[in-house]
Design a protein around this motif. Structure first.
Motif, PDB file in Angstrom:
ATOM      1  N   PRO A   1      48.777 -27.153  53.099  1.00 41.82           N
ATOM      2  CA  PRO A   1      47.640 -26.483  53.745  1.00 41.82           C
ATOM      3  C   PRO A   1      46.792 -25.674  52.767  1.00 41.82           C
ATOM      4  N   LEU A   2      47.435 -25.134  51.722  1.00 39.97           N
ATOM      5  CA  LEU A   2      46.674 -24.400  50.713  1.00 39.97           C
ATOM      6  C   LEU A   2      45.722 -25.334  49.975  1.00 39.97           C
ATOM      7  N   LEU A   3      46.194 -26.534  49.653  1.00 38.48           N
ATOM      8  CA  LEU A   3      45.335 -27.492  48.954  1.00 38.48           C
ATOM      9  C   LEU A   3      44.174 -27.943  49.832  1.00 38.48           C
ATOM     10  N   LYS A   4      44.370 -27.944  51.154  1.00 38.59           N
ATOM     11  CA  LYS A   4      43.294 -28.361  52.055  1.00 38.59           C
ATOM     12  C   LYS A   4      42.116 -27.387  52.012  1.00 38.59           C
ATOM     13  N   LEU A   5      42.360 -26.158  51.558  1.00 37.83           N
ATOM     14  CA  LEU A   5      41.256 -25.227  51.382  1.00 37.83           C
ATOM     15  C   LEU A   5      40.391 -25.603  50.177  1.00 37.83           C
ATOM     16  N   LEU A   6      41.010 -26.274  49.206  1.00 37.74           N
ATOM     17  CA  LEU A   6      40.299 -26.638  47.975  1.00 37.74           C
ATOM     18  C   LEU A   6      39.617 -27.994  48.081  1.00 37.74           C
TER      19      LEU A   6
ATOM     20  N   LEU B   1      39.157 -17.294  49.533  1.00 39.05           N
ATOM     21  CA  LEU B   1      40.255 -16.391  49.175  1.00 39.05           C
ATOM     22  C   LEU B   1      40.821 -15.700  50.411  1.00 39.05           C
ATOM     23  N   ALA B   2      39.955 -15.342  51.357  1.00 37.64           N
ATOM     24  CA  ALA B   2      40.433 -14.714  52.589  1.00 37.64           C
ATOM     25  C   ALA B   2      41.298 -15.676  53.391  1.00 37.64           C
ATOM     26  N   GLU B   3      40.847 -16.929  53.500  1.00 37.99           N
ATOM     27  CA  GLU B   3      41.639 -17.924  54.233  1.00 37.99           C
ATOM     28  C   GLU B   3      42.953 -18.199  53.525  1.00 37.99           C
ATOM     29  N   ALA B   4      42.930 -18.242  52.198  1.00 40.56           N
ATOM     30  CA  ALA B   4      44.176 -18.465  51.450  1.00 40.56           C
ATOM     31  C   ALA B   4      45.145 -17.306  51.658  1.00 40.56           C
ATOM     32  N   GLY B   5      44.630 -16.070  51.638  1.00 42.90           N
ATOM     33  CA  GLY B   5      45.495 -14.920  51.870  1.00 42.90           C
ATOM     34  C   GLY B   5      46.121 -14.933  53.246  1.00 42.90           C
ATOM     35  N   ALA B   6      45.319 -15.299  54.261  1.00 43.69           N
ATOM     36  CA  ALA B   6      45.854 -15.374  55.618  1.00 43.69           C
ATOM     37  C   ALA B   6      46.910 -16.457  55.725  1.00 43.69           C
ATOM     38  N   LEU B   7      46.679 -17.586  55.055  1.00 44.30           N
ATOM     39  CA  LEU B   7      47.631 -18.695  55.104  1.00 44.30           C
ATOM     40  C   LEU B   7      48.948 -18.322  54.434  1.00 44.30           C
TER      41      LEU B   7
ATOM     42  N   ALA C   1      33.318 -18.309  47.716  1.00 37.48           N
ATOM     43  CA  ALA C   1      34.604 -17.879  47.165  1.00 37.48           C
ATOM     44  C   ALA C   1      35.289 -16.824  48.028  1.00 37.48           C
ATOM     45  N   PRO C   2      34.593 -15.781  48.523  1.00 35.95           N
ATOM     46  CA  PRO C   2      35.292 -14.775  49.342  1.00 35.95           C
ATOM     47  C   PRO C   2      35.945 -15.372  50.588  1.00 35.95           C
ATOM     48  N   ARG C   3      35.255 -16.311  51.215  1.00 31.34           N
ATOM     49  CA  ARG C   3      35.840 -16.918  52.419  1.00 31.34           C
ATOM     50  C   ARG C   3      37.100 -17.710  52.066  1.00 31.34           C
TER      51      ARG C   3
END
Length: 576
Positions: free
Chosen positions: A167-172, A148-154, A144-146
């Protein structure tokens, strides 16, 4: 249960070396006994814990309330093929592991055995189901921390909200599930709510295309059953353990919709709201094809946090766009306003200077100032002063509307008489422009309105018709429609493009170039605000080159019943 025999070979089911039912510890084993009529005779506490439901009194078609049996690959299993259904059909079921999705969205692996219970005549009268809990499947490792960090950077890389959604959905996908959707709620141009799909993604290319096709052909529709998840109830988190055949039948809009839902495949769903500042801007949904792996509390917390950050990002992007648009409108307005204010000031200044020179010159020569020349100059000055006054009044009205200080003084008025009076005021200007004015008002139409504001509305509409009417006839119609008064202003001028019909009622908006037609772009905006303050509506019907018709409908207010039906036509108005 009278009339039923329970042979030891059937009623006392054993599991390998396990002791018979009569000697087992009952609180470690779930026991269910259901008659063929659906009446539940036995349903112990352990069975209630295994299936996650309260003790039912009756079941339909061998289906336990809220529960779904699923195969090893996660597809739904019809209740008739599950242990209880097979036993009710007369088939013994040996002990083996079965998977059940419970009403709360969690899944249970149960070791089940079932036997039919027959009556004295050999017919199946009931079914006996025994259940034992099995160690749950291992949960997935979630970083989860990774995420959220990638989402924040995006989300921090761009203010273009739409470009960052997929791109946000690609994290999920596939970290949380095989598919994801982002559904947004936005206000429309006239205040209505618009629901749309902001982004959609599926890990499987074929199902990705199918998902896009499904959402394009059958977009979310809140009023329809199944049109949107219940997450649109403020603050709600919504779970769908599995998209079963029953769900498909309940939400499909037609046979083609049902086919697409089935092709997309059975899946579970976890959906959380996009909420910010007490409001809701949409929902974030994750689809999971492997329904045996239920969404856990950690995944729900992650999705909720990500949805909150996404909502803040979308809100900030919206505020940035609105601020940028406000600055653009301000700059454009200041340019137009300065031009419009200078337009009457220039001839006003020239006329005053000329008159001053003539007066000084004649005075030096000892001659009298010609009355006609002074009157002509003062007439020009008066016209330009009236124009300046009108521009300033419009700006003051916008200020009052923005501050919510538009007050109405209501009295009983005849709309037909008001329209006739306004046409009389415009008669000289219309004659000079070669425009014929007409009034179609066969009977009085009385209501309770503010006289000054009503005159302002009619004046704006008639002035607009004369301005863009290209010297052709302008006709004003007034009629009563029960509790409504209807006024139409029709011209035969340049017309309005369909895409501009709603935009022209907004502040500082214009459907034509300001180089050819003057004005601040405020008249129709003020008109709409006043009409809406009366509780009415105003709209335009037009096409380029075919003229325009503005239609105004006003509630007539709390007036005597006899005024709802007019009995006499208004008398002639001087000069109309």
């Amino acid at each position: 249960m009278s009339g039923i025999t329970s042979p030891a070979s059937e009623a006392c089911v054993t599991d390998g070396d396990d002791p018979p039912l009569s000697t087992r510890v009952m609180d470690a084993e779930g026991v269910v006994l259901v008659e063929c009529t659906g009446r539940v005779t036995v349903f112990n506490a352990q069975a209630a814990a295994h299936f996650g439901i309260p003790v039912p009194l009756h079941i339909e078609h061998a289906r336990l309330p809220g529960c779904e049996w699923v195969r090893d690959d996660g597809t739904p299993l019809p209740p008739r093929d599950a242990p209880l259904g097979r036993a009710l059909a007369g088939e013994p079921v040996d002990a083996s592991v079965w998977h059940v999705l419970r009403p709360d969205g969690t899944r249970a692996a149960l070791r089940c055995a079932a036997v039919p219970v027959r009556s004295g005549d050999g017919q199946v009268a009931a079914a006996l189901l025994r259940t034992h809990a099995v160690e749950p499947l291992p949960a997935s490792m979630l970083d989860a921390p990774r995420l959220l960090a990638e989402a924040g950077a995006l989300l921090g890389t761009s203010v273009d909200a739409e470009a960052q959604l997929e791109p946000l959905l690609k994290l999920l996908v596939p970290a949380l599930g095989e598919g994801a959707l982002l559904i947004l709620r936005t206000p429309g141009t006239r205040g209505e709510e618009v629901v749309r799909v902001g982004a959609a993604l599926h890990a499987d290319a074929g199902r990705h295309a199918l998902l896009r096709d499904l959402l394009t052909r059958y977009p979310p529709d809140p009023p329809r059953p199944g049109g949107l998840p219940q997450v649109f109830v403020p603050g709600g988190v919504w779970r769908l353990p599995i998209l079963s055949e029953e769900h498909v039948a309940a939400i499909a809009r037609d046979a083609e919709h049902a086919r697409l839902l089935r092709e997309l495949g059975p899946h579970g769903c976890l959906s959380v709201p996009l909420g910010v500042r007490g409001g809701m801007s949409g929902t974030l949904m994750v689809l999971r094809s492997n329904v045996l792996r239920a969404f856990g509390p950690e995944e729900e917390r992650l999705l909720t946090e990500l949805a909150h950050r996404t909502a803040l990002y979308l809100e900030n992007a919206r505020l940035y766009r609105e601020a940028r648009e406000a600055v653009r409108q301000r700059d454009e307005f200041l340019g137009i306003a300065s031009h419009e204010l200078k337009t009457p000031l220039t001839p006003l200044s020239l006329k005053v200077q000329l008159l001053q020179k003539q007066v000084v010159s004649l005075s030096r020569e000892g001659k009298d100032v010609p009355t006609e020349r002074v009157a002509e100059a003062l007439d020009v000055v008066q016209r330009q002063v009236r124009r300046l006054s009108g521009l300033v009044d419009n700006l003051l009205d916008v200020s009052r509307i923005t501050a919510g200080r538009l007050r109405l003084e209501l009295e009983e008025l005849d709309l037909a008489s008001v329209a006739a009076e306004i046409l009389y005021r415009f008669s000289a200007a219309a004659a000079q422009a070669g425009t014929e004015l007409g009034l179609e008002a066969p009977v009085p139409v009385v209501g309770r309105w503010d006289r000054l504001r009503l005159e302002q509305v009619v004046t704006n509409l008639v002035s607009n018709a004369l301005k863009y009417g290209a010297g052709r006839p302008v006709v004003v119609g007034v009629e009563a429609q029960g509790p409504l008064a209807r006024l139409t202003v029709k011209d035969h001028g340049i017309g309005i493009a369909p895409g501009d019909l709603s935009r022209i009622f907004e502040r500082f908006e214009r459907a034509v170039s300001d180089r050819h037609y003057g004005g601040l772009g405020l008249g129709l905006y003020i008109t709409r605000q006043i009409v809406e303050a009366f509780g009415g509506t105003v709209r335009a019907v037009s096409a380029p080159g075919a003229g325009a018709t503005f239609i105004l409908e006003l509630p007539r207010g709390d007036i005597p019943e006899e005024w709802l039906v007019a009995h006499a036509a208004p008398g002639p108005t001087e000069g109309a």
